[in-house]
Design a protein around this motif. Structure first.
Motif, mmCIF file in Angstrom:
data_model
loop_
_atom_site.group_PDB
_atom_site.id
_atom_site.type_symbol
_atom_site.label_atom_id
_atom_site.label_comp_id
_atom_site.label_asym_id
_atom_site.label_seq_id
_atom_site.Cartn_x
_atom_site.Cartn_y
_atom_site.Cartn_z
ATOM 1 N N LYS A 42 0.837 -1.204 0.000
ATOM 2 C CA LYS A 42 0.000 0.000 0.000
ATOM 3 C C LYS A 42 0.872 1.254 0.000
ATOM 4 C CE LYS A 42 -4.087 0.587 0.501
ATOM 5 N NZ LYS A 42 -5.043 0.989 -0.541
ATOM 6 N N LEU A 43 1.955 1.223 0.774
ATOM 7 C CA LEU A 43 2.861 2.365 0.780
ATOM 8 C C LEU A 43 3.476 2.559 -0.603
ATOM 9 C CD1 LEU A 43 4.399 4.650 2.197
ATOM 10 C CD2 LEU A 43 6.170 2.965 2.708
ATOM 11 N N MET A 44 3.928 1.480 -1.228
ATOM 12 C CA MET A 44 4.543 1.572 -2.549
ATOM 13 C C MET A 44 3.554 2.137 -3.557
ATOM 14 S SD MET A 44 5.637 0.629 -5.696
ATOM 15 C CE MET A 44 4.254 -0.415 -5.942
ATOM 16 N N ARG A 45 2.310 1.645 -3.519
ATOM 17 C CA ARG A 45 1.285 2.161 -4.432
ATOM 18 C C ARG A 45 1.045 3.655 -4.189
ATOM 19 N NH1 ARG A 45 -1.844 -1.128 -7.387
ATOM 20 N NH2 ARG A 45 -1.629 -3.363 -7.132
ATOM 21 N N SER A 46 0.998 4.045 -2.924
ATOM 22 C CA SER A 46 0.746 5.456 -2.608
ATOM 23 C C SER A 46 1.919 6.332 -3.053
ATOM 24 C CB SER A 46 0.465 5.641 -1.116
ATOM 25 O OG SER A 46 1.615 5.432 -0.337
ATOM 26 N N ARG A 47 3.122 5.802 -3.014
ATOM 27 C CA ARG A 47 4.280 6.564 -3.490
ATOM 28 C C ARG A 47 4.241 6.715 -5.012
ATOM 29 N NH1 ARG A 47 8.628 7.877 -0.747
ATOM 30 N NH2 ARG A 47 10.056 7.248 -2.408
ATOM 31 N N SER A 62 7.177 9.826 3.437
ATOM 32 C CA SER A 62 7.074 8.368 3.356
ATOM 33 C C SER A 62 8.428 7.702 3.134
ATOM 34 C CB SER A 62 6.091 7.966 2.247
ATOM 35 O OG SER A 62 6.564 8.379 0.978
ATOM 36 N N TRP A 63 9.486 8.488 3.112
ATOM 37 C CA TRP A 63 10.850 7.991 2.911
ATOM 38 C C TRP A 63 11.504 7.802 4.266
ATOM 39 C CZ3 TRP A 63 12.786 9.823 -2.314
ATOM 40 C CH2 TRP A 63 13.905 9.098 -2.735
ATOM 41 N N MET A 122 10.810 -0.525 5.485
ATOM 42 C CA MET A 122 10.951 -0.831 6.905
ATOM 43 C C MET A 122 10.040 0.095 7.684
ATOM 44 S SD MET A 122 14.876 -1.389 8.017
ATOM 45 C CE MET A 122 14.872 -2.719 9.188
ATOM 46 N N ARG A 123 9.673 -0.352 8.849
ATOM 47 C CA ARG A 123 8.863 0.504 9.722
ATOM 48 C C ARG A 123 9.763 1.520 10.434
ATOM 49 N NH1 ARG A 123 3.731 -1.825 10.256
ATOM 50 N NH2 ARG A 123 3.724 -4.027 9.727
ATOM 51 N N GLU A 124 9.222 2.703 10.584
ATOM 52 C CA GLU A 124 9.859 3.749 11.371
ATOM 53 C C GLU A 124 8.745 4.427 12.141
ATOM 54 O OE1 GLU A 124 13.364 6.863 10.584
ATOM 55 O OE2 GLU A 124 11.655 7.124 9.237
ATOM 56 N N GLU A 125 8.857 4.424 13.463
ATOM 57 C CA GLU A 125 7.792 4.946 14.319
ATOM 58 C C GLU A 125 6.453 4.276 13.974
ATOM 59 O OE1 GLU A 125 7.864 9.207 14.104
ATOM 60 O OE2 GLU A 125 9.967 9.288 14.670
ATOM 61 N N SER A 126 6.488 2.981 13.814
ATOM 62 C CA SER A 126 5.352 2.089 13.534
ATOM 63 C C SER A 126 4.683 2.295 12.171
ATOM 64 C CB SER A 126 4.300 2.154 14.655
ATOM 65 O OG SER A 126 3.549 3.346 14.578
ATOM 66 N N MET A 127 5.286 3.084 11.298
ATOM 67 C CA MET A 127 4.732 3.279 9.950
ATOM 68 C C MET A 127 5.712 2.739 8.913
ATOM 69 S SD MET A 127 3.015 7.060 10.098
ATOM 70 C CE MET A 127 2.148 6.821 8.556
ATOM 71 N N TRP A 128 5.159 2.113 7.848
ATOM 72 C CA TRP A 128 5.997 1.666 6.755
ATOM 73 C C TRP A 128 6.623 2.878 6.086
ATOM 74 C CZ3 TRP A 128 7.787 -2.936 6.355
ATOM 75 C CH2 TRP A 128 7.033 -4.032 6.773
ATOM 76 N N LYS A 129 7.915 2.755 5.739
ATOM 77 C CA LYS A 129 8.647 3.802 5.028
ATOM 78 C C LYS A 129 9.482 3.155 3.937
ATOM 79 C CE LYS A 129 7.591 7.142 7.974
ATOM 80 N NZ LYS A 129 7.289 8.530 7.781
ATOM 81 N N TYR A 130 9.652 3.881 2.829
ATOM 82 C CA TYR A 130 10.520 3.440 1.740
ATOM 83 C C TYR A 130 11.968 3.583 2.195
ATOM 84 C CZ TYR A 130 13.097 3.646 -2.662
ATOM 85 O OH TYR A 130 14.006 3.441 -3.669
#
Length: 140
Positions: A42-47, A62-63, A122-130
């Motif tokens: 979902k993160l990749m699609r949103s990016r 999101s990075w 990877m997650r950073e502060e509980s959110m997926w990040k690129y």
């Protein structure tokens, strides 16, 4: 998050650029406005949608902070992102990484182009990040 830009307003009720078959307002828009993407895909699609819609603010947030550049580099004229195909999704491994392999197509000054990338998240502060990506010659 900021308000909608012109491109986002224009397609709010149209098909999402990420090729999900949902309307933008029901797909990537909530994520662009601050909703936590529940998967790396979902993160990749949103990016991808953010690239297509010139949403640089979202691309930066999101990075992952360890690999985020100081700014988004822009082509002149800008690339037109036109197609996304998810090839493979690898769920979170023991190191906390998830991978998404995809094909992206674009137009550069009217010429068609494409690439295949295996992106790492990877997650950073509980959110997926690129985190980063690797260009591939062919799909795996």
């Amino acid at each position: 998050m900021s308000s909608l830009n012109k491109k986002q307003k224009k397609i709010l009720n149209e098909k999402c650029p990420c090729q999900s078959s949902e309307k933008y307002q029901d797909c990537c828009y909530p994520i662009h406005m601050g909703q936590n993407p529940i998967t790396a895909e979902k993160l990749m699609r949103s990016r991808f949608s953010a690239f297509a819609l010139d949403n640089d603010e979202y691309l930066m947030t999101s990075w992952h902070s360890t690999t985020r550049p100081p700014e988004i580099l822009k082509e002149d004229p800008p690339l037109q992102w036109i197609y996304l195909k998810i090839i493979k999704t690898e769920v979170e491994n023991e190191r906390g990484e998830s991978f998404v392999t995809f094909e992206a197509r674009y137009r550069d000054n009217g010429k068609a182009g494409k690439f295949i990338e295996r992106s790492r998240f990877m997650r950073e502060e509980s959110m997926w990040k690129y985190l980063d990506g690797e260009f591939l010659k062919t799909a795996i």
